[in-house]
Design an enzyme around this catalytic site. Structure first.
Site, PDB file in Angstrom:
ATOM      1  N   SER A  37       0.839  -1.192   0.000  1.00 51.94           N
ATOM      2  CA  SER A  37       0.000   0.000   0.000  1.00 51.94           C
ATOM      3  C   SER A  37       0.873   1.241   0.000  1.00 51.94           C
ATOM      4  CB  SER A  37      -0.921   0.024   1.224  1.00 51.94           C
ATOM      5  OG  SER A  37      -0.171   0.241   2.407  1.00 51.94           O
ATOM      6  N   LYS A  38       0.309   2.331  -0.540  1.00 50.68           N
ATOM      7  CA  LYS A  38       1.065   3.588  -0.631  1.00 50.68           C
ATOM      8  C   LYS A  38       1.328   4.185   0.741  1.00 50.68           C
ATOM      9  CE  LYS A  38      -1.837   5.351  -3.670  1.00 50.68           C
ATOM     10  NZ  LYS A  38      -2.481   6.294  -4.623  1.00 50.68           N
ATOM     11  N   ARG A  39       0.489   3.855   1.736  1.00 49.83           N
ATOM     12  CA  ARG A  39       0.686   4.406   3.071  1.00 49.83           C
ATOM     13  C   ARG A  39       1.899   3.794   3.770  1.00 49.83           C
ATOM     14  NH1 ARG A  39      -4.804   3.748   2.871  1.00 49.83           N
ATOM     15  NH2 ARG A  39      -4.671   1.747   3.972  1.00 49.83           N
TER      16      ARG A  39
END
Length: 442
Positions: A251-253
């Site tokens: 995920s980008k987070r």
């Protein structure tokens, strides 16, 4: 088989996800093998998370990888418009039909009332899902119960006998959990993904829907909508999720490598990244690990997709990228390094220094970091304090003094002669290992 039509439909809600490129590669590989069409559709119905610059980033990063589309918002096509926000009038008749046929209903529950409902369900250890408080009630009847929002949403009415199995192109027979009464039209008049994707895929004559396995649970809802609306359903293929080293979903987070723009920023070559993505959960017939898109597409088969989530191994990507860098001819490598540096004024210096780093780097950023000191004018030059503390202590000063004496001696000022002089003075003379000898000099 008739010419297939496949699509990728990213949402412009931030930096493009690497999964968009992954899905595009497999869609396009299948399409190009069978002479079909690849469609790029922008699904921008999530207005709360919409970002105006994200759509252009999607175009730029996919084109950087060479994943080009036949139809889309920027190139047009027979089924335009290709942005969902420009198709709002298209969806309303389908919603009205579902309401008229009793397959959908209005829901006036406020966000606060829904949050309380879910909290109560979790406390009672029940599955979370809408409790149908609004089903069968008029607006006036529902208003009297409290927790009321003036503008309703529209929900699907999921039947008790909803089919929960379907045939997947990759996975065969698949079972999914029972869905709840999904919202299909939001209070702002925008459709949710679930309605819009069914309507758009039908109207754009999409033959195969290829998406990540996280959408398996939504497929029964989509198949219901196709059935209720009397529309032929496409084939479904659910790709494995890309995973971090700890097997969690990428995920980008949590992982900067989930952002497609990160690979551009770090100096990866597009052909290397494309090759790497083609190895994730997939294998070539001959087992080769180095291939281009033409080779990937020529023998493409869904049957070779491994449904076990592949690990996004950056060490493997670094190895592949280093291979592609070393395969470039010197002029091409220098040109790419210059473009990455972003200043054509340094082209001559970079071209001269490129042979010194090409065999040693895994990314263009590593190459630029190695020669960066050559690109700084004397007025702006500054010593890296951390590097100085590491290499220029008391022992380092002794090395520097010996190196200066060696280089002041008469001799040819050429690579071989300089190396011989320094090795003689530092490695042989001081008895140092090469790393200890040349670190302070650098």
């Amino acid at each position: 088989m008739s010419a297939p039509r496949l699509r990728v439909a990213p949402s412009p809600t931030g930096d493009p996800h690497v999964g968009t490129a992954y899905m595009s590669l497999f869609n396009l590989g299948f399409v190009r093998r069978h002479g079909g069409a690849f469609v790029l559709r922008i699904e921008d119905t999530d207005r709360a998370r919409f970002r105006a610059d994200s759509e252009q980033q999607i175009y730029d990063t996919l084109r950087w990888l060479g994943l080009t589309w036949d139809e889309g918002p920027d190139v047009g096509g027979p089924y335009a418009p290709y942005r969902q926000s420009e198709r709002l009038a298209t969806y309303r008749p389908f919603v009205d039909r579902l309401l008229a046929d009793g397959h959908a209903y209005h829901c006036w529950c406020s966000p606060e009332r829904l949050a309380q409902m879910r909290e109560r369900q979790r406390a009672d250890k029940q599955p979370t899902g809408y409790d149908r408080l609004c089903l069968g009630k008029s607006e006036a009847e529902r208003r009297a119960l409290g927790g009321f929002a003036d503008t309703p949403v529209v929900r699907m009415l999921i039947p008790d006998d909803v089919p929960l199995t379907f045939t997947d192109v990759i996975r065969g027979e698949v079972s999914a959990p029972r869905p709840d009464d999904q919202v299909i039209l939001k209070a702002d008049g925008f459709p949710t993904y679930h309605l819009a994707v069914v309507v758009d895929d039908h109207l754009m004559q999409i033959t195969h829907v290829v998406r990540g396995e996280e959408w398996i649970s939504s497929t029964p809802k989509h198949l219901l909508l196709y059935r209720w609306l009397g529309l032929p359903a496409p084939a479904f293929a659910h790709m494995p999720l890309l995973r971090n080293a700890d097997k969690s979903k990428i995920s980008k987070r949590k992982n900067p490598a989930a952002r497609l723009t990160w690979f551009v920023e770090q100096g990866y070559l597009p052909e290397a990244l494309l090759n790497f993505l083609g190895l994730l959960g997939y294998s070539q017939p001959d087992g080769s690990e180095i291939f281009d898109f033409a080779q990937f597409s020529a023998d493409f088969e869904w049957s070779r997709v491994n449904t076990v989530g592949p690990v996004f191994d950056l060490d493997k990507l670094d190895w592949l990228n280093g291979h592609y860098i070393r395969e470039l001819d010197l002029a091409e490598f220098a040109g790419r390094l210059t473009a990455f540096a972003g200043d054509p004024a340094h082209a001559d210096v970079i071209a001269a220094a490129a042979p010194l780093v090409q065999e040693r780097v895994a990314t263009l950023r590593e190459g630029l970091d190695m020669i960066g000191f050559l690109l700084v004018d004397e007025a702006s030059f500054a010593v890296d304090e951390a590097a100085a503390a590491k290499h220029l202590g008391e022992a380092g000063q002794e090395v520097i003094a010996a190196a200066v004496l060696a280089l002041q001696a008469d001799g040819e000022w050429a690579h071989e002669a300089i190396e011989a002089a320094l090795r003689g003075a530092l490695v042989d003379g001081l008895g140092l290992k090469p790393r200890q000898a040349f670190g302070p000099v650098r």
